[in-house]
Enzyme design. Structure first.
Site, mmCIF file in Angstrom:
data_model
loop_
_atom_site.group_PDB
_atom_site.id
_atom_site.type_symbol
_atom_site.label_atom_id
_atom_site.label_comp_id
_atom_site.label_asym_id
_atom_site.label_seq_id
_atom_site.Cartn_x
_atom_site.Cartn_y
_atom_site.Cartn_z
ATOM 1 N N TRP A 100 43.013 -45.171 2.913
ATOM 2 C CA TRP A 100 41.585 -45.466 3.709
ATOM 3 C C TRP A 100 40.784 -46.300 2.695
ATOM 4 O O TRP A 100 39.533 -46.541 2.756
ATOM 5 C CB TRP A 100 40.776 -44.399 4.081
ATOM 6 C CG TRP A 100 41.252 -43.800 5.452
ATOM 7 C CD1 TRP A 100 42.159 -43.162 6.048
ATOM 8 C CD2 TRP A 100 40.510 -44.480 6.798
ATOM 9 N NE1 TRP A 100 42.258 -43.259 7.462
ATOM 10 C CE2 TRP A 100 41.193 -43.886 7.774
ATOM 11 C CE3 TRP A 100 39.411 -45.207 6.866
ATOM 12 C CZ2 TRP A 100 40.655 -44.148 9.219
ATOM 13 C CZ3 TRP A 100 39.184 -45.473 8.312
ATOM 14 C CH2 TRP A 100 39.716 -44.743 9.363
ATOM 15 N N ASP A 134 51.609 -47.093 7.224
ATOM 16 C CA ASP A 134 50.424 -46.208 7.340
ATOM 17 C C ASP A 134 49.092 -46.954 6.843
ATOM 18 O O ASP A 134 48.388 -45.814 6.031
ATOM 19 C CB ASP A 134 50.705 -45.032 7.288
ATOM 20 C CG ASP A 134 49.527 -43.918 7.732
ATOM 21 O OD1 ASP A 134 48.660 -44.293 8.518
ATOM 22 O OD2 ASP A 134 49.365 -42.722 7.343
ATOM 23 N N ILE A 135 48.859 -47.990 7.037
ATOM 24 C CA ILE A 135 47.607 -48.692 5.965
ATOM 25 C C ILE A 135 46.336 -48.718 6.938
ATOM 26 O O ILE A 135 46.394 -49.299 7.885
ATOM 27 C CB ILE A 135 48.071 -50.147 5.510
ATOM 28 C CG1 ILE A 135 49.283 -50.042 4.699
ATOM 29 C CG2 ILE A 135 46.586 -50.559 4.711
ATOM 30 C CD1 ILE A 135 49.575 -51.210 4.221
ATOM 31 N N GLU A 136 45.673 -47.494 6.931
ATOM 32 C CA GLU A 136 44.501 -47.114 7.680
ATOM 33 C C GLU A 136 43.162 -47.624 6.928
ATOM 34 O O GLU A 136 43.048 -47.989 5.925
ATOM 35 C CB GLU A 136 44.365 -45.687 7.943
ATOM 36 C CG GLU A 136 45.565 -45.211 8.738
ATOM 37 C CD GLU A 136 45.401 -43.730 8.897
ATOM 38 O OE1 GLU A 136 44.584 -43.318 9.369
ATOM 39 O OE2 GLU A 136 46.655 -42.973 8.741
ATOM 40 N N GLY A 137 42.026 -47.901 7.939
ATOM 41 C CA GLY A 137 40.766 -48.350 7.323
ATOM 42 C C GLY A 137 40.383 -49.778 7.334
ATOM 43 O O GLY A 137 39.301 -50.169 6.793
#
Length: 536
Positions: A100, A134-137
């Site tokens: 995140w 899963d690269i979030e934010g």
């Protein structure tokens, strides 16, 4: 101690006595994956084994990102775990994450060609099976770069899995974190999108509520479909955790693993209700000054009033039904080691549309699922399998015909059993079973289709199909099987070939009936041999 008289090798099928026609082929087994993050790496194998063979893919936290967006391999990566999973037929597809951190995500996207090459090289180096992004934010600014990053991974990793964890977007937001995912274009390059249908109420949320209400989850699926994502590329992400609020505002959506919830509820005498509108359980409780203070997650429960929302059997089953309703690829979950172990008694069954309440805790649960997956067995209704019901001769005929791949074959002639009329639901299979020598009649042109199949009869049927013979110097294996009995050679052959064993008291009990659960177990153990002999 339960007694399992069937031991050996086999994988097979059952039809039901309540059916009026041969059962249809079962649908393909639904995909199931889960993330690995919590616990020591030494516990990972145990965490996976606790799922009772439910998983196709496990995604551990092996890949992080450095400040400049380059690949960082974590200390969690262990070749021994990868090898153990491959022995179990489970793929290891680690996820790459920025935890995140917006700047790190942006740097990664700016250098996506280099990062995709680093990931592809690492996947090959460590014998991994792909990558879960899963690269979030990030925000809508990185939307196109994120899509191109997945395209590059697909290009550089032919034959490997490329999947993407995407934010649930039931409200169709186009800005901020939700705007960073172009569902439609991502689906063109990814094997599937893992829709993170949770955190409806999030860490820091001032308003208490469910982590994933049924409406939130269903609208998240509908959004993905509206974006042009094929249902075969949608994996429904489920939460194995809940969230906790304290009335004084010190806890706002603090994470609580589902496995810890019963301890909290019992410790403080919580008032539990199931909210029908959201299909979610809720508990309220008070911790007194004099009470022992539990530590849950990273928080100690001090004196005060609390509200807890989490996922229980009823709420998870409601969500698993959506996988069937929309015919999705399957389910994913965050994350292993947070769930109650008993959940795996029903998870695979419900994921695959098998709402068998009488099989959830049955000793033959996994064998029953395997047989239904083969298309060889079905339930007696939409909610029951009747595992302890006796198997009939008609059912056995259908099972064996289907196991041998003969369901599309037309009998060359009818067996002319007077008790099997032309419109009998298993008439064709009985004719085929007789034609191929699987099952003989009961004498005097009688088949006795509804008669229970005894243990000696099933031994004879399977020994016949597998071409098993008894050794000439074989010893009497069981005290209650007469060497002069017609079934003796078959029972001895099955025993000597490791297919069937007796009871602990050294008896075989040849006249006892065979249950549906026992047949499922026996067939599951000789599946390889049966399929090798089946009609291709």
């Amino acid at each position: 101690m339960r007694k399992r008289w069937l031991t050996g090798l086999i994988c097979g099928i059952l039809a039901m006595s309540s059916l009026t026609a041969p059962p249809a082929e079962a649908a393909a087994k639904k995909f199931n994956m889960s993330y690995l993050y919590f616990g020591k790496t030494s516990s990972y194998v145990g965490q996976v084994d606790r799922t009772k063979g439910s998983l196709n893919v496990v995604s551990p936290n092996y890949f992080d990102l450095n400040e400049d967006g380059s690949l960082k391999i974590t200390w969690k990566l262990e070749r021994s775990f990868i090898d153990e999973m491959h022995k179990r037929g489970i793929k290891v597809v680690p996820y790459v994450t920025s935890h995140w951190k917006l700047d790190i995500g942006r740097n990664a996207m700016a250098n996506r060609d280099k990062l995709s090459t680093e990931i592809a090289n690492a996947v090959n180096q460590y014998n991994l099976d792909g990558i879960n992004v899963d690269i979030e934010g990030m925000t809508e600014t990185e939307r196109d770069a994120h899509t191109d990053f997945v395209r590059l991974l697909r290009e550089k990793m032919p034959g490997k899995e490329v999947s993407v964890a995407v934010a649930a977007n039931p409200n169709g937001w186009t800005k901020g974190w939700h705007g960073s995912y172009d569902y439609g274009k991502l689906a063109q390059y990814a094997d599937y999108l893992m829709v993170m249908a949770y955190d409806e109420a999030w860490a820091g949320d001032p308003t208490a509520g469910p982590v994933a209400s049924i409406g939130f989850v269903e609208r998240s699926i509908q959004y993905a479909l509206k974006q042009g994502v094929p249902n075969s590329k949608i994996v429904l992400g489920l939460p194995f955790y809940g969230r906790l609020w304290k009335s004084d505002g010190t806890f706002k959506g603090a994470g609580v693993s589902n496995v810890r919830v019963p301890t909290v509820l019992n410790k403080y005498g919580a008032n539990v209700v199931f909210d029908g509108a959201t299909q979610s359980p809720k508990a309220t409780f008070t911790v007194k000054e004099s009470d022992e203070k539990l530590t849950v997650g990273y928080n100690t429960l001090t004196a005060g009033n609390y509200e807890l929302w989490w996922e229980d059997e009823r709420s998870l089953k409601a969500k698993l039904r959506l996988v069937q309703k929309y015919d999705l690829k399957g389910a994913g979950s965050w994350s292993l080691d947070q769930e109650e172990a008993s959940m795996w008694n029903y998870f695979s069954l419900w994921l695959n549309g098998l709402y068998f309440t009488d099989a959830q805790t049955h000793w033959a649960n996994s064998e029953i699922l395997a047989m239904v997956d083969k298309g060889w067995m079905l339930g007696t209704s939409s909610t029951t399998f009747a595992p302890e019901t006796a198997l009939t001769r008609a059912q056995a005929a259908v099972i064996l015909v289907r196991a041998m791949g003969l369901q599309g074959v037309t009998p060359t002639e009818t067996a002319k059993f007077w008790d099997v009329p032309a419109n009998h639901w298993a008439g064709k299979e009985i004719d085929l079973a007789k034609q191929y020598g699987f099952i003989n009649g009961a004498g005097d042109n009688v088949f006795a289709p509804e008669r229970e199949v005894s243990r000696e009869e099933i031994s004879a049927m399977l020994a016949r199909i597998l071409d098993l013979t008894a050794p000439t110097d074989g010893q009497t294996p069981f005290a209650d099987v007469d060497p002069n009995r017609w079934s003796y050679a078959s029972i001895l052959a099955m025993k000597e070939n490791g297919v069937i064993n007796g009871y602990e008291d050294a008896t075989f009990r040849p006249f006892n009936h065979t249950t549906r659960a026992q047949m499922a177990t026996l067939m599951s153990r000789i599946a390889t041999q049966l399929e090798a002999k089946s009609v291709k």
